[in-house]
Design a protein around this motif. Sequence first.
Motif, PDB file in Angstrom:
ATOM      1  N   ASP A 188       0.800  -1.224   0.048  1.00 24.73           N
ATOM      2  CA  ASP A 188      -0.058  -0.023  -0.022  1.00 24.73           C
ATOM      3  C   ASP A 188       0.943   1.137  -0.108  1.00 24.73           C
ATOM      4  OD1 ASP A 188      -2.613  -1.097   0.089  1.00 24.73           O
ATOM      5  OD2 ASP A 188      -2.976  -0.984   2.147  1.00 24.73           O
TER       6      ASP A 188
ATOM      7  N   ALA B 219      -3.405  -5.522  -3.427  1.00 23.39           N
ATOM      8  CA  ALA B 219      -4.776  -5.931  -3.410  1.00 23.39           C
ATOM      9  C   ALA B 219      -4.666  -7.807  -3.084  1.00 23.39           C
ATOM     10  CB  ALA B 219      -5.403  -5.925  -4.712  1.00 23.39           C
TER      11      ALA B 219
ATOM     12  N   PRO C 124     -10.719  -5.737   2.585  1.00 19.41           N
ATOM     13  CA  PRO C 124     -11.143  -5.129   1.144  1.00 19.41           C
ATOM     14  C   PRO C 124      -9.786  -4.810   0.387  1.00 19.41           C
ATOM     15  CG  PRO C 124     -12.185  -3.968   2.900  1.00 19.41           C
ATOM     16  CD  PRO C 124     -11.112  -4.902   3.641  1.00 19.41           C
ATOM     17  N   ALA C 125      -9.599  -5.485  -0.912  1.00 15.88           N
ATOM     18  CA  ALA C 125      -8.566  -5.175  -1.937  1.00 15.88           C
ATOM     19  C   ALA C 125      -8.487  -3.630  -2.357  1.00 15.88           C
ATOM     20  CB  ALA C 125      -8.691  -6.313  -3.025  1.00 15.88           C
ATOM     21  N   ALA C 126      -9.506  -3.091  -2.315  1.00 15.48           N
ATOM     22  CA  ALA C 126      -9.524  -1.631  -2.795  1.00 15.48           C
ATOM     23  C   ALA C 126     -10.500  -0.787  -2.152  1.00 15.48           C
ATOM     24  CB  ALA C 126      -9.926  -1.638  -4.370  1.00 15.48           C
ATOM     25  N   PRO C 127     -10.071  -0.405  -1.127  1.00 17.05           N
ATOM     26  CA  PRO C 127     -10.821   0.052  -0.221  1.00 17.05           C
ATOM     27  C   PRO C 127     -11.396   1.727  -0.349  1.00 17.05           C
ATOM     28  CG  PRO C 127      -8.679   0.153   0.890  1.00 17.05           C
ATOM     29  CD  PRO C 127      -8.686  -0.375  -0.536  1.00 17.05           C
ATOM     30  N   ALA C 128     -10.843   2.157  -1.380  1.00 20.36           N
ATOM     31  CA  ALA C 128     -11.363   3.682  -1.745  1.00 20.36           C
ATOM     32  C   ALA C 128     -11.336   3.844  -3.121  1.00 20.36           C
ATOM     33  CB  ALA C 128     -10.200   4.639  -1.120  1.00 20.36           C
ATOM     34  N   PRO C 129     -12.073   4.626  -3.989  1.00 16.42           N
ATOM     35  CA  PRO C 129     -12.290   4.779  -5.093  1.00 16.42           C
ATOM     36  C   PRO C 129     -10.823   5.523  -5.828  1.00 16.42           C
ATOM     37  CG  PRO C 129     -14.092   6.000  -3.831  1.00 16.42           C
ATOM     38  CD  PRO C 129     -13.079   5.421  -2.885  1.00 16.42           C
ATOM     39  N   THR C 130     -10.072   6.145  -5.168  1.00 14.48           N
ATOM     40  CA  THR C 130      -8.971   6.644  -5.651  1.00 14.48           C
ATOM     41  C   THR C 130      -8.033   6.204  -4.510  1.00 14.48           C
ATOM     42  OG1 THR C 130      -9.278   8.835  -4.574  1.00 14.48           O
ATOM     43  CG2 THR C 130     -10.066   8.665  -6.854  1.00 14.48           C
ATOM     44  N   ASP C 131      -6.591   5.870  -4.637  1.00 15.28           N
ATOM     45  CA  ASP C 131      -5.554   5.969  -3.938  1.00 15.28           C
ATOM     46  C   ASP C 131      -5.058   7.233  -3.436  1.00 15.28           C
ATOM     47  OD1 ASP C 131      -5.173   3.095  -3.243  1.00 15.28           O
ATOM     48  OD2 ASP C 131      -4.424   2.633  -5.256  1.00 15.28           O
ATOM     49  N   ARG C 132      -4.570   7.236  -2.344  1.00 21.34           N
ATOM     50  CA  ARG C 132      -4.228   8.299  -1.712  1.00 21.34           C
ATOM     51  C   ARG C 132      -2.496   8.516  -1.961  1.00 21.34           C
ATOM     52  NH1 ARG C 132      -2.538   8.155   4.596  1.00 21.34           N
ATOM     53  NH2 ARG C 132      -1.251   9.801   3.801  1.00 21.34           N
TER      54      ARG C 132
END
Lengths: 227, 126
Positions: free
Chosen positions: B58, B91, B100-108
């Motif tokens: 991450d 992921a 969750p493999a993709a916890p947000a709509p965009t990566d920070r």
Amino acid sequence: VSAGPAFVPFDADGALTEARDAADGRTRAAFLRATAGGAVGLAALAAMPRAARGATRNDVAILNYALGLEYLQAAFYTEAERGGAIRGPARRVLRRVGAVERAHVEALRSVLGRAAMPRPFFDFRGTTEDSDAFLRTAVAFEDLGTAAYKGQAPLIDSDAVLAAAISIHSVEARHAAWIRFVAGVTPAAEALDAPLTKAQVLRLVRETRFVTDAPRTRSGRTPPFTG
Amino acid sequence: VRPAVQIFLDTVAQHERRHVEYLAEALGGDAVAAPAIDLGTTTASERRIVATAVVLEDVAVFAYNAQAPNLTRRRLAAAASVVSADARHAAWARSLAGRPAAPAPTDRTMTVEQVAAAIARTGIAW
């Protein structure tokens, strides 16, 4: 890069159904909440004054191309979720991934404003109604999305637009790996992920024949609003 | 470790060695030397290995994403091939951990300091 629409043919009015608007409204709210904690990306881009974004005509064409791919993905997951034929772990993933893809659509539309390309019509030819076909198609879409964003990133003029595109690019890669994991295929096939050009991506999309001229009802399911 | 975790470790270790080679090649004489790394107890159990892998992958994604606008567009193209592989690893590790493999709509994004702090919190010293 051509300034034309990413997909042809598509319907000129691009009207959304009432149900789609409602679904997008909900995901947009969730999207803005999720990105509120200082994360950069599309929400931040959408909130910027137009001049501060520094988007050139070239950037608008790239964003519209991205929007076309997001329309395709969002419509696919939405149809699969509504149809209810996909069950188990695949259903849990498709609901979460679908919500994110709808949020990407809504955010790109809000960044592009009146320049946003209209939503095309899709016919997924049964791939949303069968688990194997669904997983194969979803893996292909997410791998394609990752390669497409990667192909465009170095071509973007504005740093603000680049930051937003990059923040989506890695999420598409996460989706690809997630769906691959559920499908039982390796989540990361190569040490280095290759990009695809716009021409390569659009050719692959055309070959699917998922983008159609006009709405079709092939599935025999009752339409949602029959009066 | 479970066979599923062993496959992850074998694959990802090979990918990361390739990333090191690839970046060292791209940097030529400007490449920094490999630092001394103390992994502490992060490899003591399957749970710790997977949890640490989630953080490292991450953080790599957040670090690359933060630097993207600082790279020349040509260098960016090279870095993007690494970052999506790392996002896939993240992921994958998250899936193995049941997260969750993709916890947000965009990566920070993460600054250099935030990256160092996040790695330090895993118990790895470098």
